[in-house]
Write an enzyme that holds these catalytic residues in place. Structure first.
Site, PDB file in Angstrom:
ATOM      1  N   TYR A  72       7.169  -5.239  24.790  1.00  0.00           N
ATOM      2  CA  TYR A  72       7.747  -6.014  25.835  1.00  0.00           C
ATOM      3  C   TYR A  72       6.460  -6.489  26.815  1.00  0.00           C
ATOM      4  O   TYR A  72       5.837  -5.790  26.696  1.00  0.00           O
ATOM      5  CB  TYR A  72       8.952  -5.780  26.361  1.00  0.00           C
ATOM      6  CG  TYR A  72       9.276  -4.519  27.192  1.00  0.00           C
ATOM      7  CD1 TYR A  72       8.274  -3.752  27.526  1.00  0.00           C
ATOM      8  CD2 TYR A  72      10.557  -4.189  27.285  1.00  0.00           C
ATOM      9  CE1 TYR A  72       8.332  -2.577  28.339  1.00  0.00           C
ATOM     10  CE2 TYR A  72      10.939  -3.143  28.298  1.00  0.00           C
ATOM     11  CZ  TYR A  72       9.626  -2.278  28.868  1.00  0.00           C
ATOM     12  OH  TYR A  72       9.822  -1.358  29.485  1.00  0.00           O
ATOM     13  N   GLU A  73       6.902  -7.633  27.495  1.00  0.00           N
ATOM     14  CA  GLU A  73       5.881  -8.205  28.313  1.00  0.00           C
ATOM     15  C   GLU A  73       4.583  -8.591  27.888  1.00  0.00           C
ATOM     16  O   GLU A  73       3.405  -8.495  28.327  1.00  0.00           O
ATOM     17  CB  GLU A  73       5.619  -7.317  29.489  1.00  0.00           C
ATOM     18  CG  GLU A  73       6.874  -6.916  30.360  1.00  0.00           C
ATOM     19  CD  GLU A  73       7.876  -7.842  30.685  1.00  0.00           C
ATOM     20  OE1 GLU A  73       7.296  -9.116  30.784  1.00  0.00           O
ATOM     21  OE2 GLU A  73       8.990  -7.567  30.774  1.00  0.00           O
ATOM     22  N   GLY A  74       4.808  -9.025  26.558  1.00  0.00           N
ATOM     23  CA  GLY A  74       3.639  -9.395  25.742  1.00  0.00           C
ATOM     24  C   GLY A  74       3.075  -8.258  24.935  1.00  0.00           C
ATOM     25  O   GLY A  74       2.821  -7.177  25.500  1.00  0.00           O
TER      26      GLY A  74
END
Length: 596
Positions: free
Chosen positions: A442-444
């Protein structure tokens, strides 16, 4: 269920001996009065809160998880989470590094960063509730209107209200240009927002009296793609004029995701059906505003894995010292016992030292980046601020991807130390592995971070940011190159620095001919650069340890041994990674898609 003791001695070493933050703060008028005693006191109190209040809830929170009442849309967090959050708020922890204008304590980011390592070691799932609030604070602080700041920031700073960011939709993850959530303007200046968001961490809970959702959506007639995205503030409860909680807004949790890990955090599917929201920043420039929150989150995710690396290491060491199995190959080390503790075996030590080195390297690296953020925000010299901002931009994807890759490796190695017991939930180690795995996604995803580093942060400015950091590495090598005692660290540091420069140029030349070369090389390339950064900090730490190894403090002997292990056992991974990065895209793209 195991233990956690905040690594205060190593944190103090990094802040006071490696980074010399007290001297740095004297250059920042806002922080000039902050001294060593203040820093140590904050860290000590943080260690008490995280080890005594949060850590005991980690395993039970994982087993219990969150429960959604589908009729009322209310989410109940695990037993003890709400009470722990109340203690967190009452102690003033949410305000630690926030702006005093809105009720914050105004302490440097680098101190807050160390505290967040402790929070994540003790309970990552719980920490995501206040952690996301801090990102919402940063976004509103930079892009909110004066009225929005006055209404919402004091509530976020105090912890009375929490925040989220709502980006992802079922049909689009990283490619936010595909999102469909709509925002219809209203006569009173608000917007009615309709759509569905998924994977929203801390999207619904009972820990705070209100939740502020930062939602990406499209205005009517907005351009397609990312150029047509706007950012909106959508509170769970619409505030009254006096700041009190008002009517329930039309944004609800429809389901909680069933996940591999972080069970104590409510990862929600959020449904908006004409929910009232207000524009943050300019129309169609929402992604720019959201990036403030996303970059804060990427640093935060790196700290999540650093925290897990540390706590997994601590518990694996304790187990390895107690667990008796077989005899040392060089003869019994505990002849009075039926077998030797497994810490005598070389490969057990390899696993423990891998986790230890990744924890100590990550702590030095992340603290350095946090200090650069303090310089970027507060230094009186404009050029210093710009140089610090460039360095933070360069290093942020490495913090996120390299530290989370390392966290996955370290927690897996720590679990392996336990043998079969590591696979059994009652020991607690398998939870760290499960929790660590999401941090790479997550978060890229880490691939996205790698593309960001190589494609945007390095090749788009012809390597200017990388060269500036490389000049620091070269300066350290030149300054210490004649010190024979440091040669075991300086020689490989200089070597990896040269290799990064050559590899960057080679990939850049290939990319002119075929852009797929960037995608093919990016992931191994980021790990190579990550190792260069770690080698730079380990060489500096080794220099300090060499100078103080005869002080009588065994801390320095241990630091030196860890640095030697890193250079001997972990840095050599770069030889393989460089070959992978040079292998090109042809071997990846040759097989037709329908033949897979």
């Amino acid at each position: 269920m195991g233990q956690y003791v905040a690594p205060l001695r190593d944190m103090q070493f990094v802040l006071h001996e490696l980074l010399k933050v007290e001297d740095e703060f004297k250059q920042l008028p806002k922080h000039a009065e902050i001294d060593k005693d203040i820093i140590n006191q904050v860290l000590e109190e943080g260690g008490k809160f995280t080890s005594q209040v949060l850590f005991p809830l980690n395993h039970s929170g994982d087993r219990e998880g969150c429960q959604l009442d589908k009729e009322t849309h209310v989410v109940k967090t695990p037993t003890g989470f709400k009470e722990a959050y109340q203690q967190y708020v009452e102690a003033g922890w949410p305000a630690l590094s926030c702006d005093p204008e809105f009720g914050g304590q105004g302490l440097p980011i680098v101190i807050n960063n160390s505290f967040y390592e402790m929070l994540n070691s003790s309970n990552q799932a719980w920490t995501m509730y206040p952690g996301l609030s801090h990102g919402a604070y940063e976004c509103l602080h930079e892009h909110g209107t004066p009225e929005q700041k006055a209404m919402y920031l004091p509530k976020l700073v105090s912890g009375e209200w929490t925040g989220t960011m709502c980006l992802t939709e079922p049909h689009c993850g990283t490619d936010l240009g595909l999102l469909r959530t709509k925002a219809e303007p209203q006569a009173d200046g608000s917007y009615k927002i309709t759509g569905g968001k998924i994977f929203i961490s801390a999207g619904e809970h009972e820990m705070s009296s209100n939740i502020l959702h930062l939602v990406l959506a499209r205005l009517p007639e907005a351009p397609s793609g990312t150029k047509g995205i706007s950012l909106f503030l959508v509170p769970k409860y619409i505030p009254n004029a006096d700041g009190s909680v008002g009517p329930r807004n039309n944004i609800f949790c429809g389901a909680i995701e069933e996940k591999m890990g972080i069970h104590g955090n409510s990862t929600c599917q959020m449904n908006l059906d004409g929910a009232t929201g207000w524009l943050i920043g300019e129309p169609n420039k929402g992604l720019n505003a959201m990036f403030v929150m996303m970059n804060a989150a990427r640093l935060g995710v790196g700290m999540q894995s650093l925290g897990l690396t540390e706590v997994a290491y601590q518990n694996a060491v304790t187990y390895a010292k107690d667990r008796l199995q077989m005899r040392s190959l060089t003869g019994p080390k505990a002849p009075e016992k039926a077998a030797d503790p497994i810490i005598v075996h070389p490969d057990v030590r390899r696993m423990l030292l891998t986790a230890r080195a990744y924890a100590e390297g990550g702590r030095a690296f992340s603290s350095y980046v946090a200090l650069q953020i303090d310089r970027e925000l507060n230094h009186p010299d404009e050029q210093v601020r710009k140089d610090a901002a460039d360095e933070v931009a360069l290093l942020t994807p490495i913090i996120k991807a390299f530290l989370t890759d390392n966290g996955w490796i370290a927690t897996s190695e720590a679990m392996q130390v336990y043998g079969g017991h590591g696979f059994i939930s009652e020991w607690g180690m398998e939870q760290y592995v499960r929790d660590a795995r999401i941090n790479m996604i997550y978060e890229g995803t880490n691939t996205i971070q790698s593309l960001d580093l190589l494609g945007r942060k390095i090749l788009m400015d012809n390597g200017a940011k990388l060269r500036k950091f490389g000049d620091k590495v070269k300066a350290f090598v030149e300054e210490n190159g004649t010190n024979e005692a440091l040669s075991e660290f300086i020689t490989p540091l200089g070597d990896i620095g040269d290799k990064v420069g050559k590899l960057t140029m080679e990939i850049g030349m290939k990319a002119f001919q075929n852009p797929d070369e960037v995608g093919a090389a990016a992931v191994p390339y980021l790990r190579v650069v990550g190792h260069m950064v770690f080698a730079y900090f380990f060489a500096q730490m080794a220099k300090i340890a060499l100078e103080k190894q005869d002080s009588g403090d065994n801390f320095y002997k241990a630091k030196l041994a860890t640095a030697r292990f890193y250079f001997a056992r972990l840095l050599p991974e770069t030889a393989m990674l460089i070959r992978q990065a040079r292998a090109g895209s042809a071997n990846l793209m040759a097989l037709e898609a329908d033949l897979f």
